[in-house]
Structure formats: C-alpha cells, structure tokens
Design a protein around this motif. Sequence first.
Motif, PDB file in Angstrom:
ATOM      1  N   ALA A 216       8.458 -25.061  -5.678  1.00  0.00           N
ATOM      2  CA  ALA A 216       9.013 -25.241  -7.030  1.00  0.00           C
ATOM      3  C   ALA A 216      10.001 -24.132  -7.368  1.00  0.00           C
ATOM      4  N   ILE A 217       9.654 -22.889  -7.024  1.00  0.00           N
ATOM      5  CA  ILE A 217      10.525 -21.757  -7.348  1.00  0.00           C
ATOM      6  C   ILE A 217      11.875 -21.880  -6.660  1.00  0.00           C
ATOM      7  N   PHE A 218      11.840 -22.057  -5.345  1.00  0.00           N
ATOM      8  CA  PHE A 218      13.092 -22.061  -4.592  1.00  0.00           C
ATOM      9  C   PHE A 218      13.815 -23.404  -4.650  1.00  0.00           C
ATOM     10  N   GLY A 219      13.095 -24.452  -4.985  1.00  0.00           N
ATOM     11  CA  GLY A 219      13.729 -25.760  -5.070  1.00  0.00           C
ATOM     12  C   GLY A 219      14.333 -26.065  -6.424  1.00  0.00           C
ATOM     13  N   MET A 220      13.692 -25.588  -7.508  1.00  0.00           N
ATOM     14  CA  MET A 220      14.111 -25.975  -8.853  1.00  0.00           C
ATOM     15  C   MET A 220      14.467 -24.802  -9.756  1.00  0.00           C
ATOM     16  N   GLY A 221      14.360 -23.577  -9.265  1.00  0.00           N
ATOM     17  CA  GLY A 221      14.657 -22.422 -10.096  1.00  0.00           C
ATOM     18  C   GLY A 221      16.084 -22.419 -10.625  1.00  0.00           C
ATOM     19  N   ALA A 222      17.048 -22.726  -9.751  1.00  0.00           N
ATOM     20  CA  ALA A 222      18.451 -22.746 -10.182  1.00  0.00           C
ATOM     21  C   ALA A 222      18.713 -23.887 -11.161  1.00  0.00           C
ATOM     22  N   VAL A 223      18.030 -25.016 -10.973  1.00  0.00           N
ATOM     23  CA  VAL A 223      18.172 -26.139 -11.909  1.00  0.00           C
ATOM     24  C   VAL A 223      17.671 -25.736 -13.288  1.00  0.00           C
ATOM     25  N   TYR A 224      16.547 -25.048 -13.316  1.00  0.00           N
ATOM     26  CA  TYR A 224      16.024 -24.562 -14.593  1.00  0.00           C
ATOM     27  C   TYR A 224      17.054 -23.679 -15.288  1.00  0.00           C
ATOM     28  N   GLY A 225      17.633 -22.735 -14.537  1.00  0.00           N
ATOM     29  CA  GLY A 225      18.615 -21.835 -15.114  1.00  0.00           C
ATOM     30  C   GLY A 225      19.828 -22.570 -15.649  1.00  0.00           C
ATOM     31  N   ARG A 226      20.296 -23.547 -14.901  1.00  0.00           N
ATOM     32  CA  ARG A 226      21.452 -24.328 -15.338  1.00  0.00           C
ATOM     33  C   ARG A 226      21.136 -25.104 -16.611  1.00  0.00           C
ATOM     34  N   ASN A 227      19.963 -25.734 -16.647  1.00  0.00           N
ATOM     35  CA  ASN A 227      19.581 -26.516 -17.825  1.00  0.00           C
ATOM     36  C   ASN A 227      19.376 -25.640 -19.058  1.00  0.00           C
ATOM     37  N   MET A 228      19.041 -24.368 -18.832  1.00  0.00           N
ATOM     38  CA  MET A 228      18.856 -23.442 -19.944  1.00  0.00           C
ATOM     39  C   MET A 228      20.178 -22.854 -20.429  1.00  0.00           C
ATOM     40  N   GLY A 229      21.265 -23.221 -19.771  1.00  0.00           N
ATOM     41  CA  GLY A 229      22.571 -22.731 -20.178  1.00  0.00           C
ATOM     42  C   GLY A 229      22.935 -21.382 -19.615  1.00  0.00           C
ATOM     43  N   PHE A 230      22.257 -20.936 -18.561  1.00  0.00           N
ATOM     44  CA  PHE A 230      22.590 -19.658 -17.944  1.00  0.00           C
ATOM     45  C   PHE A 230      23.969 -19.739 -17.295  1.00  0.00           C
ATOM     46  N   SER A 231      24.662 -18.611 -17.244  1.00  0.00           N
ATOM     47  CA  SER A 231      25.886 -18.521 -16.464  1.00  0.00           C
ATOM     48  C   SER A 231      25.526 -18.449 -14.979  1.00  0.00           C
ATOM     49  N   ILE A 232      26.542 -18.590 -14.119  1.00  0.00           N
ATOM     50  CA  ILE A 232      26.283 -18.490 -12.676  1.00  0.00           C
ATOM     51  C   ILE A 232      25.697 -17.122 -12.335  1.00  0.00           C
ATOM     52  N   ALA A 233      26.244 -16.076 -12.950  1.00  0.00           N
ATOM     53  CA  ALA A 233      25.731 -14.725 -12.692  1.00  0.00           C
ATOM     54  C   ALA A 233      24.269 -14.607 -13.110  1.00  0.00           C
ATOM     55  N   GLN A 234      23.924 -15.179 -14.248  1.00  0.00           N
ATOM     56  CA  GLN A 234      22.542 -15.103 -14.733  1.00  0.00           C
ATOM     57  C   GLN A 234      21.594 -15.893 -13.840  1.00  0.00           C
ATOM     58  N   ILE A 235      22.054 -17.049 -13.347  1.00  0.00           N
ATOM     59  CA  ILE A 235      21.217 -17.832 -12.421  1.00  0.00           C
ATOM     60  C   ILE A 235      20.959 -17.036 -11.149  1.00  0.00           C
ATOM     61  N   SER A 236      21.999 -16.408 -10.618  1.00  0.00           N
ATOM     62  CA  SER A 236      21.833 -15.634  -9.385  1.00  0.00           C
ATOM     63  C   SER A 236      20.892 -14.451  -9.601  1.00  0.00           C
ATOM     64  N   ILE A 237      20.981 -13.797 -10.753  1.00  0.00           N
ATOM     65  CA  ILE A 237      20.078 -12.680 -11.062  1.00  0.00           C
ATOM     66  C   ILE A 237      18.650 -13.193 -11.205  1.00  0.00           C
ATOM     67  N   PHE A 238      18.469 -14.283 -11.910  1.00  0.00           N
ATOM     68  CA  PHE A 238      17.139 -14.863 -12.116  1.00  0.00           C
ATOM     69  C   PHE A 238      16.462 -15.177 -10.782  1.00  0.00           C
ATOM     70  N   MET A 239      17.190 -15.860  -9.897  1.00  0.00           N
ATOM     71  CA  MET A 239      16.618 -16.228  -8.600  1.00  0.00           C
ATOM     72  C   MET A 239      16.428 -14.995  -7.711  1.00  0.00           C
ATOM     73  N   GLY A 240      17.381 -14.063  -7.778  1.00  0.00           N
ATOM     74  CA  GLY A 240      17.256 -12.865  -6.964  1.00  0.00           C
ATOM     75  C   GLY A 240      16.070 -12.009  -7.362  1.00  0.00           C
ATOM     76  N   LEU A 241      15.808 -11.905  -8.684  1.00  0.00           N
ATOM     77  CA  LEU A 241      14.682 -11.101  -9.157  1.00  0.00           C
ATOM     78  C   LEU A 241      13.340 -11.735  -8.800  1.00  0.00           C
ATOM     79  N   LEU A 242      13.266 -13.057  -8.788  1.00  0.00           N
ATOM     80  CA  LEU A 242      12.037 -13.720  -8.348  1.00  0.00           C
ATOM     81  C   LEU A 242      11.676 -13.294  -6.925  1.00  0.00           C
ATOM     82  N   THR A 243      12.697 -13.192  -6.074  1.00  0.00           N
ATOM     83  CA  THR A 243      12.470 -12.776  -4.689  1.00  0.00           C
ATOM     84  C   THR A 243      12.236 -11.282  -4.585  1.00  0.00           C
ATOM     85  N   LEU A 244      13.016 -10.496  -5.326  1.00  0.00           N
ATOM     86  CA  LEU A 244      12.867  -9.040  -5.283  1.00  0.00           C
ATOM     87  C   LEU A 244      11.464  -8.615  -5.708  1.00  0.00           C
ATOM     88  N   GLY A 245      10.894  -9.328  -6.685  1.00  0.00           N
ATOM     89  CA  GLY A 245       9.533  -9.009  -7.107  1.00  0.00           C
ATOM     90  C   GLY A 245       8.546  -9.099  -5.954  1.00  0.00           C
TER      91      GLY A 245
END
Length: 425
Positions: A216-245
């Motif tokens: 779910a995280i790696f398959g739909m995380g970017a979709v969630y960010g897009r639907n929430m109105g995140f910018s491309i930079a914010q989507i990349s940070i969101f997904m990157g931080l999930l992995t960095l954690g």
Amino acid sequence: MYTAVKSAWPLFLGLALIMLGNGLQGSLLSLRATLEGFATNTVGVVMTGYYLGFLAGSTLTPKIVRNVGHIRVFAALASLASTSVLIHILYVEPVSWFAMRVVTGFSYAGLYVVAESWLNERATNETRGQLLSIYMVVLFLGLAAGQLLLNVASPEGFELFVLVSVLVSAAVIPILITATPAPHFSEPAKMSLRQLYRVSPLGVMGAVATGLAHGAIFGMGAVYGRNMGFSIAQISIFMGLLTLGGILFQWPVGWLSDQFDRRKVLTAVTILAALTACISIPVAHTSHVGLFVLATVLGGLSLPMYSLCIAHTNDHLEPAQMVSASSSLILVGGIGACFGPFTASGLMSVLGNDGFFWALAGAHAAIGVFALYRMTRRGSVPVEKQGHYLNVPPRATLMVSPLTQREVRDVRDRELARLHSSRRG
C-alpha cells in the motif's frame, strides 16, 4: 572487510542504480496514472501488477539462473526492465500498464535474486553482517533517493521514463566489466506454509499484513499525495521520508526486540504504527510539515516489521530450519503485498484520501491484536534464548534468507561461546 567490500563494489553500484530507478518508477507511474485520469481503483490494480510479477520472478528466476548463469540473467532482466519502462510512454492505458508492471516486477525480482545470491557467495563469517548492512543501506537510500528524482522533470512528459530506463540499463555495466567470477548458485528450500503456521502463527500472519502495508505504501503513497494536492516536490519528500524512517528506526527496533520479549516489542511497534497512521489523517489536512514528521515515524515503525516477524519465527526454530522458514516467510510477505495497492485504493474510493491511512492503520492494528491473542495461547521464549534480530529488506527475495540466517547462526554461536567461557571463568 575491505577485501570483501572491494570484491562486491560492482554489485553494490549496480544495486544502487537499480534502486534509484525502482524508487522513481513506482511513484512516477502512480502519479502519472492520476494525471491521465485513471480511477483510484484502477491505479490500485495497475500497481498490484508489480507485486504479482515480483512474486513470480522471485520464484522462477532461480530455475533460470541454474540453466543460464548469473551474469546473463542479470543483463537480460535489466534489459527487459529498461524496455518495459519505455512501453509505458507508447501505450497510456490501464491494461498495457498493468502488463508492463507485471513484467517490471518479474524483472526486478530476478535482479534481486542474482544480487542476493551473489552477495551470499561473497560473504564469510567475518564479513557477512557488514555486507548485509551495506546491502540494506544501499537499498533503502537508493529507494529514498529515487523519490527525489521526481523533481528532475515533469511527470507529464517522457523524460522521467527515459531516466528510469537509463538508470536500469547503466546498472548492468559494473556487473559486466568486473573480473570477479560469478558465484555458485543454490536455491534455498522452502518450508510448507501449513508447517510454518504451526511453528509460528504470528510470524506468518505478521508477514502477510506487513507485506500488505508495504504494498500500500509504495503502490499508492504517491497517489495519496497527488489527491491531497501536494506538489511534485512534496510528494517526493513524503515518499522519501517514509523510506528514510525505515533506515533510522531499524537499529533501535532491532535492539529492543533482542532485549525484551519479542512479541511485546512487535505488539508495541504495530500498535504505535496504527496510531501514527490514524493521527496522520487529521494532521494531513492541517499541516504538511506535521504529516512529513509522522510519515518518517510511520515508515520507521512499519519497515522493520518484516525483520521482526522473521526474528520471532526463528525463536521457535532449530538452526537447520531457519533458511527454509525465512524463504517461506518472504514468499508469504510477497503474497500479502499483492493485496496492498488494491486494498488501499478500494478504501480510498470509499472513504476518500483518508482511506490510504486507514488501510495502513488496519494492517498494523491487525498484527498487534493477533500478537496479543497469541500471548494468551503460548508462553514467551526467554530473552536469553531469543535469536538475534537482523535487517531484511522490505523487497527481499528468497535468496536473502541464507545470508541472514547464516549471520543469525554465527551470532548465536558467538553468544554461546561467550556464555560458556564466562561460566568456566
């Protein structure tokens, strides 16, 4: 140690390039699918294709390697993965994208099979733990850095697809030019799921739910960010931080599980992950910074779960059973991952964007509740008799299990020798 790393540098460099491409591709495709107007459920089905292919590839590739050899299989699968990425540009519709995701998953699984068996061959008793640690760091950092490559060009164009293709194609170069001989190949046996469940019901159910959460995280995380109105930079940070954690929390979670009843640690981690997912729902609507902090915590609690499930299962096994049991657990986790994107997309269709975090909360809470139930059915393993926690990548194949379990046995042998020595003293 230096000699071992020196001999394995082509493998680590190739893996780093593969993970950069893989991290970028997963988020790029789910993001581009939403830009093309794919329904959320449709995106979930498309992204599920990767895990179906990955499951098939991790099972079938060992048979191919035995007949053809490591280097040829690695080169062929990298070429296949590189080609399948470009086909997404030519045919922008769900059926062809689903088919290409299956091909991509198959290819990446095969690449990991070759890499992990190669690493397994290079490791000795003295270097196995260090090489495994480097392998983990390369995978996690490559996956996280791949998310940031979303900012290199617009997802609406073709440039990022070409970049993925270039990265995967370039990964073959250090492998092909190395003078190091290809390793001997042996496929680990697998324990039947029925036998494995009898040994460790919590390990099996935990691996299924963990695989679902990671899918779910790696398959739909970017979709969630897009639907929430995140910018491309914010989507990349969101997904990157999930992995960095996952990188930041692996050691403390593993240390705690070695010091206390592992089931209690597993329960605490999963309940905390579920609570973090629930808290993320209101925070996401008020503070992006707050959500990013929670994403780091959620990733840190969720990604080590694979290793916890394997370590808990090993506590109930004889050393000779560990490799086959770990192989089966990784297979079970792959099955769970196939349901991850579909489950998350289904809940997002019904509950809106919040369904993404509800899916993660439900998966982790289920593990915690089941762990509490199992505590009423079986006594705990004394801490001094527990095995040693070792990191296992969330996208591992069956071939990583001999490497990790040999390290487990080495650690156990050293601890037993130390105890015997202290008693004689």
